[in-house]
Motif scaffolding. Structure first.
Motif: not given
Length: 847
Positions: A580-603
């Protein structure tokens, strides 16, 4: 890693109640239960688990199979001392006069302390608060008892009480609760005090504590029992739950277990003053739970040299070792002999998973079996967690006469087999389990099953090997077992097993492969499959309060290193709850950045996380046109007795045409040809196209679906662009369905999923769940609400940028700049998509 089994996510797909499945010993308020439960708390094993000496120095009392036993060294007969109905006994400690033994008893709800009178056989309960009470230790004069308890706090604290014929009196926490100033990821914010042992004069307790320790269970300490403010640190070393410092009878040496500079626990010696420690024993296996004999001439310990647990006695000095083996057992209850044979549909013997529950409410296994336990259970349906073993038939075991319930399971393509029998004392009974297949029609694909996330060894009770891992996989009808080599804090337990290509232990039925899990508690964990040259080091980043505290390398940098070796990169056990980007105290997971950069092959949509929460993130990425396939991995610690698993609990079925090799498997995984499941088998065809394929255009399409499941399924649905477009009515036993028809499908993607609202005792997971990969409709089509999804990921990465910028432990300014620039570019790319820019697939290709 996962933030704890206690965080069962609310159902995100329907207004359903939370699953009834709960963690074992849920009263313990610590993170990461799969570590402390296995590495610290006693577990049911067929072999010995802990021992204590009687005053003659020739006789041991030890725990084995849930009972306490007495055996003289050199004899081959063990005498059963305790046998509680629906409970298991562990961790004996004998009084110096030899008249009694204190021990811990687990009944499915709590662990309480008891005392056994060795003369009369009378048992006396010592604690009754419903807490977890372990490691009882009697003072040398027998007037006081020290132990570890979660009473009143949920944390592991050191307690002391007086003890006399009436029981305990004056029980109190010795050191008190203390909250650390450090942010500890794998450990509670509150300090613990564990592994107590008395000094020979009875004035001091040695123990392990972790004040201001960021990693590991802490240092060796000593505390005067009557003046706890004067505690002192004996030795500073990163220990891991089972150091158990043990002073020699002469008071001059301190024995403890350590993996210092190695991958396995061995026995070490220091002094009460903390002299430089030296190793006493060596070997590529674990020696633990060591106790000095009364004269200090021998040490009894438990090891896993041969895979299972074993009790041995070593001469000091000299090193001569004597095995304590119970070839004969004098039991408290009349025994029966059971032989279990298991055959497949062709009448051929086949290995399988077996659970045996006798009339006394206790679980049983063959003497040489590895007993495993589920990590949660529904207390309305069971008194305790399910215990099981893997059987290569025929399997023979001894258990109390009377009724016994036997359950046999083998993967997902066979129906579970159950039988309740009456066993006669002194007689042998043979049972034949005939497994019935329930497979998908061949039109849906030629599948092989793969667990992409197994840890062969991770500090558990047993010592695993590739050959034994292959046996575990075979019993679970798993075709490919991917051992991901990874660190457990200082150690990398399976580093010696890492290799490229198939392990020589692979068989015609089971392929064993070794990959890597890259650890960072900041960015999210990665699975690296098919590294062609070498293991990536360091194996972790962003470990606060260490020399490897820097958040760099990012997951993107690690992905680049892995791709340079031809590996596939996946995000593993992603989300316990929906970010929850609006409420999470900390949100550091990099998944969206790596997906749009073409670096993730599966989840791992299916893994050691909440499948429904992870699927919500996955759907948003699919809506943006990212052809990100699902994998699946159990994150099984395959040498644990309290197993997250078994191996293959979460697996991906890959449409390789039946080929069982790494190249075919990774090609099918990357192409999205297959489905992920913890039970239900799914088949999907849209105009003949299988998951991973693309249809030319939107419009009216013919579908064909199939379900085969070992458990009842509540929901079976076609989902397009995150919305249910067709729900199938399941009737009868709700374990199978074949359906076809026509449906109007807009552009985007469509998949088939099966799920239940709550838990099922036959599936050792939060709830039954399965999902196919998508069939794509159109070449480059986004879902209608994809701009909203892009805005959500942009907000997510804004929070990730904040978290990354707040870190003050980058090693260089360049590391910080590279990291923040990468995240800004990804965030801005999502903002462009939200504003109606080029679709995500084009963005990824351009990058």
């Amino acid at each position: 890693m996962r933030r704890g089994l206690a965080l069962l996510a609310l159902c995100l797909l329907a207004d359903a109640a939370q699953a009834a499945r709960e963690p074992v010993l849920k009263q313990v308020d610590l993170p990461h239960s799969y570590y402390w439960r296995e590495l610290y708390l006693p577990q049911l094993t067929a072999g010995p688990s802990a021992a204590t000496w009687l005053p003659d120095g020739e006789t041991l009392v030890y725990s084995m199979g849930g009972s306490l036993w007495r055996q003289r060294i050199g004899d081959d007969t063990a005498v059963e001392l305790t046998h509680a109905a629906r409970a298991y006994d562990y961790q004996p400690d004998a009084a110096r006069d030899g008249r009694s033994v204190v021990f811990a008893r687990y009944d499915g709800n709590a662990i309480e302390l008891w005392r056994l009178d060795l003369v009369s056989g009378r048992e006396q309960r010592l604690t009754s608060g419903g807490a977890v009470n372990v490691e009882p230790r009697l003072s040398p004069d027998g007037t006081r008892l020290a132990w570890v308890s979660t009473q009143g706090s949920g944390h592991f604290n050191l307690f002391v009480a007086g003890i006399d014929a009436r029981g305990l009196h004056g029980a109190h926490m010795l050191l008190g609760e203390r909250k650390s100033a450090l942010d500890r990821y794998y450990y509670s914010a509150y300090d613990h005090a564990i592994n107590p042992a008395w000094s020979p004069d009875g004035t001091t307790l040695y123990y392990v504590g972790n004040p201001e320790i960021g990693w590991g269970t802490g240092d060796l300490w000593a505390v005067p029992v009557d003046d706890p403010a004067r505690r002192r640190r004996v030795l500073s070393e990163e220990t891991n739950w089972s150091a158990r410092p043990e002073p020699a009878p002469d008071g001059k040496r301190l024995l403890y277990a350590s993996y210092h500079g190695r991958q396995h626990q061995q026995l070490w010696l220091t002094t009460p003053g903390g002299a430089a420690p030296l190793p006493l024993t060596f070997g590529d296996f674990d020696r633990r739970n060591a106790r000095w004999s009364p004269d200090g001439a021998r040490i009894a310990y438990v090891d896993n040299r041969d895979g299972n647990t074993a009790l041995r006695v070593m001469d000091v000095p000299g090193g001569a070792t004597h095995d304590v083996v119970a070839k004969h057992r004098a039991t408290r209850l009349p025994q029966a002999h059971l032989v279990l044979d298991i055959v497949d549909e062709h009448g051929a013997r086949t290995p399988a998973r077996v659970a045996v529950l006798a009339g006394d409410g206790r679980a049983y296994a063959p003497d040489d079996a590895w007993m495993h336990a589920d990590d949660g259970f529904d207390r309305k349906l069971q008194a305790a967690e399910t215990h099981y073993f893997h059987c290569t038939p025929p399997c023979a075991l001894e258990l109390p006469a009377g009724k016994a319930a036997i359950r046999v399971q083998r993967g997902f393509a066979y129906a579970p087999w159950r039988e309740t029998v009456r066993l006669d004392a002194g007689r042998a009974t043979t049972l034949r389990a005939e497994l019935r297949p329930q497979r998908l029609p061949a039109a849906f694909g030629g599948f092989v099953s793969a667990d992409l996330h197994i840890h062969m060894n991770y500090g558990g009770h047993y010592r695993n090997t590739p050959a034994h891992l292959a046996l575990q996989a075979r019993a679970e009808d798993l075709d490919i077992a991917w051992d991901l080599v990874v660190n457990k804090e200082e150690r990398v337990p399976d580093i010696a097993a890492f290799r490229t290509g198939a392990d020589p232990a692979s068989t015609a039925q089971t392929l064993v492969l070794h990959g890597q899990e890259y650890h960072t508690s900041f960015w999210g964990h990665l699975g690296l499959l098919n590294l062609a040259d070498h293991f990536l080091t360091p194996d972790f980043a962003a470990y606060r309060h260490t020399a490897m505290a820097s958040p760099y390398p990012t997951n993107a940098a690690v992905a680049d290193l892995a791709h340079a070796q031809g590996a596939l990169v996946g995000y593993v056990h992603p989300f316990d709850v929906l970010p929850d980007p609006a409420r999470d105290a900390v949100l550091s997971n990099e998944l969206p950045a790596d997906v749009i950069a073409g670096k993730v092959d599966y989840i791992e949509v299916m893994g050691f996380s909440d499948h429904k929460a992870t699927a919500q993130v996955w759907y948003r990425l699919l809506n943006l046109g990212f052809r990100l396939p699902t994998g699946a991995g159990t994150d099984a610690m395959a040498n644990y007795a309290s197993l997250r698993g078994p191996v293959g609990l979460n697996r991906v079925f890959l449409d390789t045409g039946g080929r069982r090799d790494a190249a075919a498997a990774t090609a099918a995984l990357k192409a999205g040809h297959g489905f992920a499941s913890n039970g239900p088998l799914l088949g999907l065809l849209i105009d003949g196209a299988r998951p991973g394929d693309t249809l030319a255009a939107p419009g009216r399409h013919r579908y064909r679906v199939a379900l085969r499941s070992p458990v009842a399924v509540e929901h079976l649905e076609l989902v397009q662009n995150g919305k249910v477009v067709k729900a199938f009515a399941l009737r009868g036993d709700r374990r199978s369905l074949d359906a076809e028809g026509v449906i109007d499908l807009a552009g985007g993607w469509v998949l088939l999923r099966a799920w239940n609202d709550g838990a099922d005792p036959e599936v050792f997971d939060l709830y039954p769940y399965a999902t196919t990969n998508p069939v794509w409709i159109g070449d480059r089509v986004r879902a209608p609400d994809a701009r909203e999804d892009a805005a959500w990921f942009a907000a997510w990465l804004t929070r990730t940028l904040e978290a990354a910028a707040a870190r003050d432990d980058y090693d260089t300014a360049d590391e910080r700049r590279i990291t923040l620039d990468y995240l800004r570019r990804a965030r801005d790319a999502y903002r462009a998509l939200a504003d109606g820019g080029a679709d995500a697939a084009s963005t990824a290709e351009a990058r």
